[in-house]
Every structure is written in structure tokens, then in C-alpha cells.
Motif scaffolding. Structure first.
Motif, PDB file in Angstrom:
ATOM      1  N   CYS A  42       0.835  -1.201   0.000  1.00  0.00           N
ATOM      2  CA  CYS A  42       0.000   0.000   0.000  1.00  0.00           C
ATOM      3  C   CYS A  42       0.867   1.248   0.000  1.00  0.00           C
ATOM      4  O   CYS A  42       0.604   2.195  -0.756  1.00  0.00           O
ATOM      5  N   LEU A  43       1.895   1.258   0.843  1.00  0.00           N
ATOM      6  CA  LEU A  43       2.805   2.412   0.875  1.00  0.00           C
ATOM      7  C   LEU A  43       3.450   2.640  -0.485  1.00  0.00           C
ATOM      8  O   LEU A  43       3.618   3.782  -0.919  1.00  0.00           O
ATOM      9  N   LYS A  45       2.116   1.892  -3.368  1.00  0.00           N
ATOM     10  CA  LYS A  45       1.079   2.481  -4.223  1.00  0.00           C
ATOM     11  C   LYS A  45       0.869   3.949  -3.893  1.00  0.00           C
ATOM     12  O   LYS A  45       0.680   4.775  -4.795  1.00  0.00           O
ATOM     13  N   TYR A  46       0.899   4.295  -2.602  1.00  0.00           N
ATOM     14  CA  TYR A  46       0.783   5.707  -2.211  1.00  0.00           C
ATOM     15  C   TYR A  46       1.934   6.520  -2.790  1.00  0.00           C
ATOM     16  O   TYR A  46       1.759   7.665  -3.211  1.00  0.00           O
ATOM     17  N   TYR A  47       3.125   5.923  -2.795  1.00  0.00           N
ATOM     18  CA  TYR A  47       4.333   6.573  -3.318  1.00  0.00           C
ATOM     19  C   TYR A  47       4.155   6.853  -4.819  1.00  0.00           C
ATOM     20  O   TYR A  47       4.433   7.964  -5.291  1.00  0.00           O
ATOM     21  N   ALA A  50       1.607   9.633  -5.291  1.00  0.00           N
ATOM     22  CA  ALA A  50       2.175  10.941  -4.962  1.00  0.00           C
ATOM     23  C   ALA A  50       3.074  11.435  -6.090  1.00  0.00           C
ATOM     24  O   ALA A  50       3.059  12.631  -6.428  1.00  0.00           O
TER      25      ALA A  50
END
Length: 96
Positions: A42-43, A45-47, A50
Motif C-alpha cells: 500500500c505504501l 502504491k501511495y508513493y 504521490a
């Protein structure tokens, strides 16, 4: 606090979280998903999201490598364990 300082602090907090997760290889992604509702993937994908907001192309696998500290396949081979029946049941109960 001005916006630039807030961004700097948030970035530092993110780097600290990523470093912590890189050190805690005993914590499996399913554990994170079951307890917090997000994981290393998930992190990643967030990266990527962003980066896209800043018109920067970042491949998911590259983001994963930044979060995991190594390639995902390498991390899986070295650290990933099979989910227990209990872990899988807890995941299924919250992610149907």
C-alpha cells in the motif's frame, strides 16, 4: 508552522516509517493489513500516486524497492512466510 516545514516533517516521518518497516521483517504484510489496514505494498502504491500528482513517472516495482529496501522478489524469498489460517481468516473478515 508553514507549509514547507510541514512537508519536510511529513517526509521525515515517512522515511522513518519505511526504515522501521525495513528493519521489522518479522512483521508480515498480512499482519499490517489485519491490524492497520495497510501494508508495504500500500505504501508503494501511495508513493506512485504521490509521484503522479507531481507529474513524475514512478513504476510500482521501483516504489516497492524503495519501500522494501530491496526487490520485492528478494524480500519475499528472504522474509515472507505463509499466512496462518488465523491470519487469512482475519484478512478475509475485513477485506471481502
Amino acid at each position: 508552522m508553514d507549509e514547507q516545514k510541514q512537508v519536510e516533517l511529513e517526509a521525515a516521518a515517512f522515511r522513518t516509517l519505511v526504515a522501521h518497516l525495513q528493519q521489522r521483517t518479522d512483521v508480515q504484510n498480512i499482519d499490517l493489513m489485519n491490524l492497520a489496514g495497510f501494508c508495504r505494498n500500500c505504501l508503494s502504491k501511495y508513493y506512485v500516486a504521490a509521484a503522479a500528482e507531481q507529474d513524475i513517472t514512478l513504476e510500482y516495482e521501483d516504489a516497492r524497492e524503495r519501500v522494501y529496501g530491496m526487490s520485492y522478489s528478494e524480500w519475499k524469498a528472504q522474509h515472507q512466510t505463509e499466512a496462518t489460517v488465523e491470519q487469512a481468516a482475519a484478512f478475509a473478515a475485513t477485506h471481502d
